[in-house]
Design a protein around this motif. Sequence first.
Motif, mmCIF file in Angstrom:
data_model
loop_
_atom_site.group_PDB
_atom_site.id
_atom_site.type_symbol
_atom_site.label_atom_id
_atom_site.label_comp_id
_atom_site.label_asym_id
_atom_site.label_seq_id
_atom_site.Cartn_x
_atom_site.Cartn_y
_atom_site.Cartn_z
ATOM 1 N N LEU A 295 89.415 79.977 -19.204
ATOM 2 C CA LEU A 295 89.520 80.038 -20.652
ATOM 3 C C LEU A 295 90.819 79.385 -21.125
ATOM 4 C CD1 LEU A 295 88.393 83.729 -21.279
ATOM 5 C CD2 LEU A 295 87.037 81.658 -21.663
ATOM 6 N N LEU A 296 90.732 78.670 -22.237
ATOM 7 C CA LEU A 296 91.932 78.103 -22.845
ATOM 8 C C LEU A 296 92.951 79.194 -23.160
ATOM 9 C CD1 LEU A 296 90.203 75.634 -25.326
ATOM 10 C CD2 LEU A 296 91.807 74.939 -23.540
ATOM 11 N N SER A 297 92.473 80.317 -23.673
ATOM 12 C CA SER A 297 93.360 81.415 -24.065
ATOM 13 C C SER A 297 94.036 82.069 -22.870
ATOM 14 C CB SER A 297 92.575 82.469 -24.848
ATOM 15 O OG SER A 297 91.478 82.951 -24.090
ATOM 16 N N GLU A 298 93.482 81.894 -21.694
ATOM 17 C CA GLU A 298 94.068 82.432 -20.475
ATOM 18 C C GLU A 298 95.100 81.472 -19.891
ATOM 19 O OE1 GLU A 298 91.872 84.438 -16.827
ATOM 20 O OE2 GLU A 298 91.692 82.251 -16.707
ATOM 21 N N GLY B 109 82.944 78.690 -26.208
ATOM 22 C CA GLY B 109 83.013 78.870 -27.654
ATOM 23 C C GLY B 109 84.379 79.205 -28.213
ATOM 24 N N GLU B 110 85.437 79.134 -27.425
ATOM 25 C CA GLU B 110 86.770 79.446 -27.944
ATOM 26 C C GLU B 110 87.172 78.438 -29.019
ATOM 27 O OE1 GLU B 110 89.666 81.618 -24.969
ATOM 28 O OE2 GLU B 110 89.112 79.652 -24.195
ATOM 29 N N GLU B 111 87.802 78.931 -30.077
ATOM 30 C CA GLU B 111 88.237 78.069 -31.168
ATOM 31 C C GLU B 111 89.676 78.379 -31.554
ATOM 32 O OE1 GLU B 111 85.612 78.412 -34.467
ATOM 33 O OE2 GLU B 111 83.905 77.481 -33.444
ATOM 34 N N ASP B 112 90.396 77.330 -31.923
ATOM 35 C CA ASP B 112 91.737 77.450 -32.500
ATOM 36 C C ASP B 112 92.684 78.281 -31.637
ATOM 37 O OD1 ASP B 112 90.837 75.943 -34.666
ATOM 38 O OD2 ASP B 112 90.197 77.721 -35.771
ATOM 39 N N ILE B 113 92.771 77.929 -30.362
ATOM 40 C CA ILE B 113 93.678 78.610 -29.445
ATOM 41 C C ILE B 113 95.050 77.940 -29.541
ATOM 42 C CG2 ILE B 113 94.101 79.295 -27.064
ATOM 43 C CD1 ILE B 113 91.583 80.520 -28.405
ATOM 44 N N PRO B 114 96.116 78.683 -29.864
ATOM 45 C CA PRO B 114 97.446 78.067 -30.024
ATOM 46 C C PRO B 114 97.973 77.501 -28.705
ATOM 47 C CG PRO B 114 97.360 80.258 -31.027
ATOM 48 C CD PRO B 114 96.124 80.116 -30.190
ATOM 49 N N SER C 274 94.564 67.204 -19.536
ATOM 50 C CA SER C 274 93.225 67.061 -18.951
ATOM 51 C C SER C 274 92.594 68.395 -18.578
ATOM 52 C CB SER C 274 93.288 66.150 -17.722
ATOM 53 O OG SER C 274 94.289 66.576 -16.823
ATOM 54 N N PHE C 275 93.281 69.508 -18.808
ATOM 55 C CA PHE C 275 92.802 70.873 -18.615
ATOM 56 C C PHE C 275 92.167 71.060 -17.235
ATOM 57 C CE2 PHE C 275 90.162 74.698 -19.782
ATOM 58 C CZ PHE C 275 91.251 75.541 -19.919
ATOM 59 N N ASN C 276 90.844 71.289 -17.172
ATOM 60 C CA ASN C 276 90.216 71.623 -15.890
ATOM 61 C C ASN C 276 89.760 70.408 -15.094
ATOM 62 O OD1 ASN C 276 88.224 71.321 -17.995
ATOM 63 N ND2 ASN C 276 86.686 71.957 -16.509
ATOM 64 N N SER C 277 90.016 69.213 -15.600
ATOM 65 C CA SER C 277 89.675 68.005 -14.858
ATOM 66 C C SER C 277 90.772 67.686 -13.850
ATOM 67 C CB SER C 277 89.498 66.828 -15.813
ATOM 68 O OG SER C 277 88.480 67.094 -16.745
#
Length: 319
Positions: free
Chosen positions: A33-36, A106-111, A211-214
Motif C-alpha cells: 500500500l502507498l499509505s504503508e 483504490g487508495e487516493e490522495d496519500i501524502p 517507480s514504487f513497486n517496479s
Amino acid sequence: MVIKRVLILVGLALIAVSCGNDDNGIVTVPPRLLSEVAPENDDEIQEFLSTHFYNYEEFQNPPAGFDFRIVIDTIAGENSDKIPLLEQVSSATVTVSATEFALEDGEEDIPHTYYYLVAREGVGAYPSEADSTFVRYQGITLDRRVFDGATETAIWFDLAQIQAPLEGFRGFSVGMQHFRTGGAPIINPDGTFSVEDYGVGMFIFPSGLGSFNSFFGGIPQYAPLIFTVELFAYNQTDHDGDGIPSIMEDLNGNGFLYDDNTDEDEETNTLRISNFLDFDDDNDGTPTRDEIDFDGEGNPVFRDTDGDGVFDHLDPDTN
C-alpha cells in the motif's frame, strides 16, 4: 539512459514474482500500500539526511576552478563536524493515488513528502511541472549507488511526460520547479554556447513519487531516490497546441496534469485524454483553440459566453 528506458518499461513490472511452495513453484506478491510505504520511506530519507552532508563550504566560498557540482558524503571521521543535510533542506508534500501505478487497492490522495536543497539559486526563471528543462543530472539510491545520469552533456526532459502514470519519475518533475535557470546563452567562438549562473541543487523523494513497486535499471522496489541537478534553461510547453500553456490546464492546481480531464465521462475507458493533451477539452466538437481569444502578447484569454462561470473551452453547452 536508464530514465528513458524506465519510462517505457516501468509499467511492465507491476507485480513481484518469487519462488514459493505452490504447485507451480511461483508465488505472486501483491503490491504494498502507498499509505504503508510512504512513512517507511520518509524514515529512510530522514536517516540519510541526518547522516550525510554536501560540499556546502565550496558553494559558500568557491575555490578556483570549482565546477559547482554537488558531492554527497557521510558524516564521519574527519567530516564528523559537518552540517547534516537535514538542517539544510526544505520540504514539500504532494498527494499520490493508486491509479498512478495501476494499483487496484483504490487508495487516493496519500501524502508523500519530498526534500530539496538549492545549493545555487540561479538567475533565470523557474520552470513548472509541465515544462521542458535542459539539465545535467545524476540519479542515486540511498546507498549512493549511481543508477543514471547525464553529467557531461545536458539533455532535455519533458517534465509532463515523466510524471505520467506508470512513468515512474513524478518526483523529478515536482523537484525541478524549485530551481531557476541560468543567464542568457553565451555564444562561444567555436559556435557552441554556454550558460552561467545556472541553478544547482538536489532533491530526494519517496518511491511513491518514483517507480514504487517496479524494479528496473538498478532501482530496487520501494526505493527512495536522490537526484542532483544543474538547470540551464527551460521551454514553456503547450503539448496539444491549443494555445493554452500546459501548466494552465492543471485545473485543480496540484501539479499533476493527468487527473485534469474535463470530458472524462464522454471518453471511453481505453481512450482517456487529459486536457493538456486534448485539442477539444470539452468534447463539444469545437477545438479548444477556437473557443479562446489571445491578447497582444499571444497569451490566452478565456471566454464565458453564457455567463455560467465555466469557460467556453471547458463547457460543452457553448461552442
